[in-house]
Design an enzyme around this catalytic site. Structure first.
Site, short mmCIF file in Angstrom:
data_model
loop_
_atom_site.label_atom_id
_atom_site.label_comp_id
_atom_site.label_asym_id
_atom_site.label_seq_id
_atom_site.Cartn_x
_atom_site.Cartn_y
_atom_site.Cartn_z
N GLU A 71 2.52 4.11 -5.47
CA GLU A 71 2.44 4.19 -4.37
C GLU A 71 1.36 5.27 -3.73
O GLU A 71 1.82 6.58 -4.56
CB GLU A 71 3.46 4.64 -3.89
N LYS A 83 6.91 -5.24 -11.69
CA LYS A 83 7.15 -5.13 -10.47
C LYS A 83 7.74 -2.92 -10.59
O LYS A 83 8.07 -2.95 -11.66
CB LYS A 83 7.58 -5.80 -9.97
N THR A 97 7.24 -5.63 -4.24
CA THR A 97 7.86 -5.02 -3.07
C THR A 97 6.73 -3.43 -2.78
O THR A 97 5.71 -4.70 -1.88
CB THR A 97 8.80 -3.73 -3.40
N ASN A 120 6.19 5.70 1.80
CA ASN A 120 7.52 6.13 1.89
C ASN A 120 8.32 6.62 3.29
O ASN A 120 9.72 6.24 3.41
CB ASN A 120 7.96 7.14 0.90
N THR A 153 12.98 2.56 -16.00
CA THR A 153 12.24 2.92 -14.74
C THR A 153 11.34 2.16 -13.97
O THR A 153 11.18 2.17 -12.82
CB THR A 153 10.89 3.90 -15.90
#
Length: 406
Positions: free
Chosen positions: A275, A178, A152, A401, A189
């Site tokens: 991220e 992933k 993703t 995000n 997780t």
């Protein structure tokens, strides 16, 4: 044991593919992993009370203790919080795989990852599955394509493999995962899929995976959020030809050791690709009163937003670390805590037996410029230890995000 970066097709009898169906913009979004023969199955799943449709179904498959033969994964849509229709769509995914490959629907494991609360575009997925049969392959490309299709916000595919001997039989383990955000130390997780050609009972397969999860996937954090879709699964098809492992003997311990290395490698890959992350943090605690105390303190440190932002700013603010240990719920004596930072640029000790050291801030900042930083903590409460992995938190995390759905 030799560690490589092959994937799920490395063990005998496993095929895979990754295809584009239209769920994501011009990127692969559907992966299938297929075993030529039915395989024993084990899995660990999210502890979030809000569970996605695939997780609910997979829990039922695990409880039945039967064999599985395929895993189908879509990215771009989590199929979570989608009500009764989400359950129906998930079952349709499984049934389409079963029909396409002429296997029983109860041998099909499903997984989804992506945006929560959006209906699954099931027609696109069905069409993608039906067209996938000619692309399944046991070569390296199949594994790469599958690992790419489950991504993703990940920036790189995550694959690892290992082989070892049991008697005169070569055993292979392959895996892909992933995970980049919504990562928190609480069961699986993220999504991870492990394959092996080992012959081992379902009970011992589950035991090995559950125990390994405690000190691998359970010990990482990117942002403190536990997903609705988290799972790690393993298929063991027995095609290596070894005598089935049915008791906790030397062969079982050897497998368990290699499996744990695989899981730790994937766990670290996930954190490294967090991220917006610029630094991989490895927190090592020794001298804790109990193993549980050591784990609690590791998790508290790697999950602290203040600790993460300090590392992003390359600020040796060790007080935030000691503070997070204090509210972790662990039993500790602060007067026995010593702390050191270490990277490829050197090391610096900042705390000795609870007493602050007069360290050089410029040297400390230089040490913290490393992309991989060890936080070494020694205590005098006992002989227990633990390791956890985290990352810093940057401006980029907020940007990613802030527009995740756009």
């Amino acid at each position: 044991m030799r560690i490589n970066h092959d994937g799920v097709t490395k063990p005998k009898g496993f095929l895979a593919c990754g295809r584009y169906t239209g769920l994501k913009n011009k990127r692969r979004d559907l992966a299938i992993v297929f075993s030529e023969v039915p395989a024993n199955f084990a899995g660990v799943f999210t502890t979030n009370k809000v569970k996605a449709a695939p997780v609910l179904r997979n829990l039922e498959i695990r409880e039945k203790g039967g064999k599985v033969q395929a895993v189908v994964v879509n990215s771009g849509n989590a199929n979570a919080c989608t009500g009764e229709q989400g359950l129906i769509d998930n079952q349709t995914m499984a049934q389409t795989v079963a029909d396409t490959f002429n296997i029983d629907v109860d041998t099909v494991v499903t997984a989804s990852t992506g945006v929560i609360g959006v209906p699954l575009p099931i027609d696109k997925i069905v069409e993608g599955i039906e067209k996938s049969s000619t692309f399944l392959t046991g070569d390296r490309q199949g594994a790469i394509d599958a690992a790419s299709a489950i991504m993703t916000t990940d920036t790189v595919p995550k694959e690892v493999s290992a082989h070892f001997m049991i008697g005169d039989k070569e055993i292979n383990i392959g895996a892909m995962a992933k995970g980049s955000g919504m990562i928190h130390p609480n069961m699986a997780t993220m999504l991870a899929f492990v394959t092996t050609d080992l012959a081992i009972s379902t009970e011992l397969l589950q035991k090995a995976m559950s125990e390994s999860t405690l000190d691998s996937y359970n010990m990482i954090s990117v942002d403190g959020d536990t997903s609705t879709n988290d799972m790690v699964s393993i298929m063991a098809n027995g095609m290596a030809g070894n005598e089935e492992i049915t008791e906790e003997n030397e062969d079982y311990e050897k497998f368990k050791e290699v499996l744990h290395v695989i899981n730790m490698e994937l766990a670290k890959m996930i954190v490294k690709d967090g991220e917006g992350a610029t630094k991989l943090l490895e927190v090592k605690i020794s001298g804790a009163k109990t193993k549980d105390d050591a784990r609690k303190m590791c998790k508290s440190i790697i999950n602290s937003s203040l600790v993460k932002t300090a590392f992003f700013g390359e600020d040796a603010n060790w007080g935030r670390i000691l503070c997070s240990m204090g509210y972790s719920g662990a039993d500790l004596d602060p007067s026995g805590v010593s702390l050191e930072f270490k990277s490829r640029f050197g090391s610096i000790r900042v705390l000795e037996d609870g007493v602050p050291l007069d360290f050089n801030e410029e040297i400390a900042s230089e040490v913290l410029k490393g992309s991989a930083i060890e936080v070494l903590i020694t205590m005098k409460d006992g002989d227990a230890s633990s390791i956890g992995w985290g990352c810093d938190m940057s401006y980029e995390y907020v940007r990613i995000n802030g527009d995740y759905r756009s």
